[in-house]
Scaffold this motif. Structure first.
Motif, mmCIF file in Angstrom:
data_model
loop_
_atom_site.group_PDB
_atom_site.id
_atom_site.type_symbol
_atom_site.label_atom_id
_atom_site.label_comp_id
_atom_site.label_asym_id
_atom_site.label_seq_id
_atom_site.Cartn_x
_atom_site.Cartn_y
_atom_site.Cartn_z
ATOM 1 N N LEU A 1 0.942 -1.253 0.062
ATOM 2 C CA LEU A 1 -0.180 -0.145 -0.067
ATOM 3 C C LEU A 1 0.811 1.354 -0.151
ATOM 4 C CD1 LEU A 1 -2.625 -0.970 2.780
ATOM 5 C CD2 LEU A 1 -2.878 -1.364 0.191
ATOM 6 N N PHE A 2 2.224 1.271 0.298
ATOM 7 C CA PHE A 2 2.863 2.635 0.710
ATOM 8 C C PHE A 2 4.173 2.120 0.251
ATOM 9 C CE2 PHE A 2 2.538 0.013 4.683
ATOM 10 C CZ PHE A 2 3.735 -0.066 5.149
ATOM 11 N N ARG A 3 4.757 1.137 0.019
ATOM 12 C CA ARG A 3 6.327 1.125 -0.474
ATOM 13 C C ARG A 3 6.348 1.721 -1.745
ATOM 14 N NH1 ARG A 3 6.360 -4.917 1.449
ATOM 15 N NH2 ARG A 3 5.885 -5.451 -0.599
ATOM 16 N N GLY A 4 7.918 2.427 -1.711
ATOM 17 C CA GLY A 4 8.419 3.381 -2.723
ATOM 18 C C GLY A 4 9.074 2.530 -3.758
ATOM 19 N N ALA A 5 9.833 3.558 -4.625
ATOM 20 C CA ALA A 5 10.656 3.020 -5.654
ATOM 21 C C ALA A 5 9.989 2.217 -6.882
ATOM 22 C CB ALA A 5 11.922 2.013 -4.848
ATOM 23 N N ALA A 6 10.254 0.964 -6.997
ATOM 24 C CA ALA A 6 9.383 0.204 -8.191
ATOM 25 C C ALA A 6 8.047 0.038 -7.729
ATOM 26 C CB ALA A 6 10.343 -0.815 -8.523
ATOM 27 N N GLU A 7 7.891 -0.270 -6.658
ATOM 28 C CA GLU A 7 6.629 -0.725 -6.177
ATOM 29 C C GLU A 7 5.600 0.689 -6.111
ATOM 30 O OE1 GLU A 7 6.562 -4.114 -3.031
ATOM 31 O OE2 GLU A 7 7.965 -2.679 -2.523
ATOM 32 N N GLY A 8 6.087 1.717 -5.844
ATOM 33 C CA GLY A 8 5.371 2.953 -5.864
ATOM 34 C C GLY A 8 4.968 3.324 -7.494
ATOM 35 N N ALA A 9 5.972 2.975 -8.313
ATOM 36 C CA ALA A 9 5.817 3.318 -9.539
ATOM 37 C C ALA A 9 4.611 2.396 -10.134
ATOM 38 C CB ALA A 9 6.960 3.342 -10.429
ATOM 39 N N ILE A 10 4.654 1.061 -9.862
ATOM 40 C CA ILE A 10 3.704 0.352 -10.404
ATOM 41 C C ILE A 10 2.326 0.751 -9.708
ATOM 42 C CG2 ILE A 10 2.825 -2.123 -10.228
ATOM 43 C CD1 ILE A 10 5.892 -2.946 -10.084
ATOM 44 N N ARG A 11 2.097 0.872 -8.701
ATOM 45 C CA ARG A 11 1.026 1.090 -7.612
ATOM 46 C C ARG A 11 0.538 2.802 -8.536
ATOM 47 N NH1 ARG A 11 2.922 1.306 -3.107
ATOM 48 N NH2 ARG A 11 3.274 3.579 -3.017
ATOM 49 N N GLU A 12 1.061 3.568 -8.840
ATOM 50 C CA GLU A 12 0.624 4.540 -9.556
ATOM 51 C C GLU A 12 0.099 4.517 -10.766
ATOM 52 O OE1 GLU A 12 2.338 8.914 -11.106
ATOM 53 O OE2 GLU A 12 3.475 8.134 -9.534
ATOM 54 N N TYR A 13 0.822 3.618 -11.546
ATOM 55 C CA TYR A 13 0.171 3.110 -12.897
ATOM 56 C C TYR A 13 -1.014 2.528 -12.972
ATOM 57 C CZ TYR A 13 0.252 1.626 -17.630
ATOM 58 O OH TYR A 13 0.180 1.480 -19.097
ATOM 59 N N LEU A 14 -1.118 1.387 -11.748
ATOM 60 C CA LEU A 14 -2.353 0.767 -11.419
ATOM 61 C C LEU A 14 -3.647 1.823 -11.459
ATOM 62 C CD1 LEU A 14 -1.073 -2.059 -9.213
ATOM 63 C CD2 LEU A 14 -2.316 -2.358 -11.477
ATOM 64 N N ILE A 15 -3.225 2.990 -10.634
ATOM 65 C CA ILE A 15 -4.284 3.921 -10.325
ATOM 66 C C ILE A 15 -4.607 4.805 -11.258
ATOM 67 C CG2 ILE A 15 -5.064 5.446 -8.408
ATOM 68 C CD1 ILE A 15 -3.318 4.020 -6.390
ATOM 69 N N ARG A 16 -3.575 5.436 -11.451
ATOM 70 C CA ARG A 16 -3.614 6.706 -12.481
ATOM 71 C C ARG A 16 -3.880 6.381 -13.989
ATOM 72 N NH1 ARG A 16 1.822 9.249 -13.392
ATOM 73 N NH2 ARG A 16 1.820 7.698 -15.026
ATOM 74 N N ASP A 17 -3.173 5.323 -14.471
ATOM 75 C CA ASP A 17 -3.171 4.957 -15.875
ATOM 76 C C ASP A 17 -4.049 3.917 -16.177
ATOM 77 O OD1 ASP A 17 -0.995 6.333 -17.452
ATOM 78 O OD2 ASP A 17 -0.091 5.659 -15.286
#
Length: 522
Positions: free
Chosen positions: A361-377
């Motif tokens: 739910l909150f880890r950054g780096a690669a996981e943050g980028a993947i999470r953002e793509y899942l939500i935003r894109d």
């Protein structure tokens, strides 16, 4: 069958396990008991089916049949209908009676015959549609293992005892309305998991968590063409979905060989026809087995933060499961790799629900980028559900459920649910456990997309973007309990009263000391 009869069967089966405590280690007697329950089930199924074919013949009981032509005809019909075949002399009750004969003799020795029977069950399927479902199914039943006895005679005695105990139990397979044996098998798997420590996570998801996942993915549906679990363990999650909706086909993949065998047995014991399930044994991330298919429902409890070879294998960068995100999940935390794999396999009308550690739910780096793509894109995340800590066997870490869809009806928000509060679970022994009402509240809140004070919140995508796509539940669900205000004047008055009482006590003590002729402490 009544609930009392069901509980009686569960108690009888668990009683057999308890009889073996001290003779065999827990992990080992699990494999023998579950394996022999399965052998008994196959035997009784064969016996009942053969008898149904013999209704118009002069010999009506399969155990008495000696006509080779009739036996061959039953073999052909059994392979088509059941997917396997047992000869009359190979049935469970026959071999159990021999091993437990009142007069001990060479005829009591059953290990070699039993080994041949189990091999024959597997061999009977070779070249047929059911071959993949029975190949090496009994490989964990090592009848020569010194774990069950140092000598051949000792091993024979233990195995004969297990068969003898099981022979006394009526599985009631002629009760076509009942799935009691399958439920009892699930009960045993759960009991073994409770005592298996860290290894329990390899094959079992707690029943109440399974129920949540199954209810989530069947929201709005009474029938499903297919359900899939990429880390299926014992298959309990797949079978749980079938209690919420009518399922046509079951698909799963499992890395651990022993657990893979257990999943296939579990499917067959729940009377899922061999044509209606496909369980494969392989590493899901390295060698996915059903990539050509898309599934209407996906449920999973992947190993938490497992290692994988994402960074070490350049082929993953072009793998269509992962390529669009621009980053690979870190090699020490495969959580998002499993999520991406599942989302890739999900049909456009499907729902997936999977358990993950809170770090996703909150880890950054690669996981943050993947999470953002899942939500935003992709706008694929439909709900985030926080579960209590210590509800999984073998780990006490808090976990969450992520619900994802490719084509969301409510595509401008995400439901956050915090079901981790003290009043949303109970403590049972060393574990925390969700009650039926806790499960139902989670499911109802998800389906109604309700904001409930200190429990749930429907967050807009704009709010999530403002939080830099961090999905940590406390950012959205405020569970803060304000402390009761302190009345300082009342506290001062209480202190003055206490001071007065202390002075009065001092006077009394000084008086007592004078009467006793001892020095006063004041």
């Amino acid at each position: 069958m009544s609930e009392d009869q069901k509980r009686q069967l569960e108690s009888q089966l668990w009683g057999i396990a308890n009889l073996l405590r001290g003779k065999i280690s827990a992990d080992d007697y699990r494999d023998y008991i579950l394996g022999f329950i399965f052998y008994k089930y196959l035997s009784e199924k064969q016996h009942l089916y053969a008898n149904s074919l013999l209704e118009t013949e002069s010999v009506n009981d399969y155990t008495d049949l000696r006509d080779p032509d009739l036996i061959e005809a039953i073999r052909e019909e059994s392979l088509e209908k059941l997917g396997y075949f047992l000869l009359p002399g190979e049935l469970f009750d026959t071999i159990a009676a021999r091993g437990n004969a009142a007069t001990e003799s060479e005829s009591n020795y059953i290990l070699e015959d039993l080994k041949a029977i189990l091999n024959h069950i597997e061999q009977s399927t070779m070249g047929t549609e059911s071959e993949d479902d029975f190949t090496a199914l009994f490989e964990d039943l090592d009848l020569n293992s010194t774990k069950i006895g140092r000598t051949v005679a000792a091993r024979n005695t233990v195995i004969a005892q297990i068969l003898g105990y099981l022979a006394k139990i009526d599985f009631r397979l002629d009760d076509i309305e009942s799935d009691v044996l399958g439920d009892a098998y699930e009960y045993l798997i759960g009991k073994f998991a409770a005592g298996a420590g860290k290894s329990a996570g390899e094959f079992y998801t707690p029943q109440q968590v399974s129920k949540i996942l199954a209810k989530l993915v069947t929201t709005g549906k009474s029938r499903l063409k297919s359900v899939y679990d990429p880390t299926c363990g014992s298959g309990s999650l797949l079978l749980r979905v079938a209690k919420e909706a009518e399922v046509t086909e079951f698909y799963g993949q499992e890395l651990n060989r022993t657990t893979y065998n257990l999943a296939r047995m579990n499917m067959i014991l729940h009377d899922v026809h061999y044509r209606d399930f496909s369980i494969r044994q392989e590493d899901t991330l390295e060698h996915p087995q059903h990539t050509e298919l898309r599934f209407e429902a996906i449920v999973a409890n992947p190993p938490f933060s497992a290692h994988w070879r994402g960074d070490a294998n350049p082929l993953f960068e072009s793998d269509e499961r992962f390529a669009r995100y621009g980053r690979l999940a870190p090699k020490t935390k495969a959580d998002f790799a499993f999520l991406q794999h599942m989302l890739f396999q999900l049909s456009d009308s499907g729902i997936m629900a999977s358990v993950f550690p809170h770090g996703v739910l909150f880890r950054g780096a690669a996981e943050g980028a993947i999470r953002e793509y899942l939500i935003r894109d992709m706008n694929a995340i439909d709900a985030v559900i926080g579960l209590p800590a210590n509800i999984f066997y073998g780990t006490s870490i808090p976990t969450c459920i992520l619900v994802l869809k490719k084509c969301r009806e409510q595509d401008d928000s995400v439901v956050f649910i915090d079901a981790s509060g003290d009043n949303h679970f109970i403590k049972v022994g060393n574990q925390n456990e969700l009650r039926d009402e806790d499960v139902q509240l989670i499911v109802d809140t998800y389906r109604k997309r309700e904001s409930i004070e200190k429990y749930s919140y429907v967050a807009t995508l704009a709010e999530i973007a403002e939080n830099d796509y961090n999905l940590n539940i406390p950012r959205y669900v405020d569970t803060f309990e304000a402390e009761e205000e302190i009345n300082l004047e009342q506290v001062a008055e209480e202190l003055r009263s206490l001071d007065s009482e202390l002075k009065s006590s001092e006077v009394s003590l000084i008086g007592f000391c004078k009467q006793l002729g001892i020095p006063s402490p004041f």
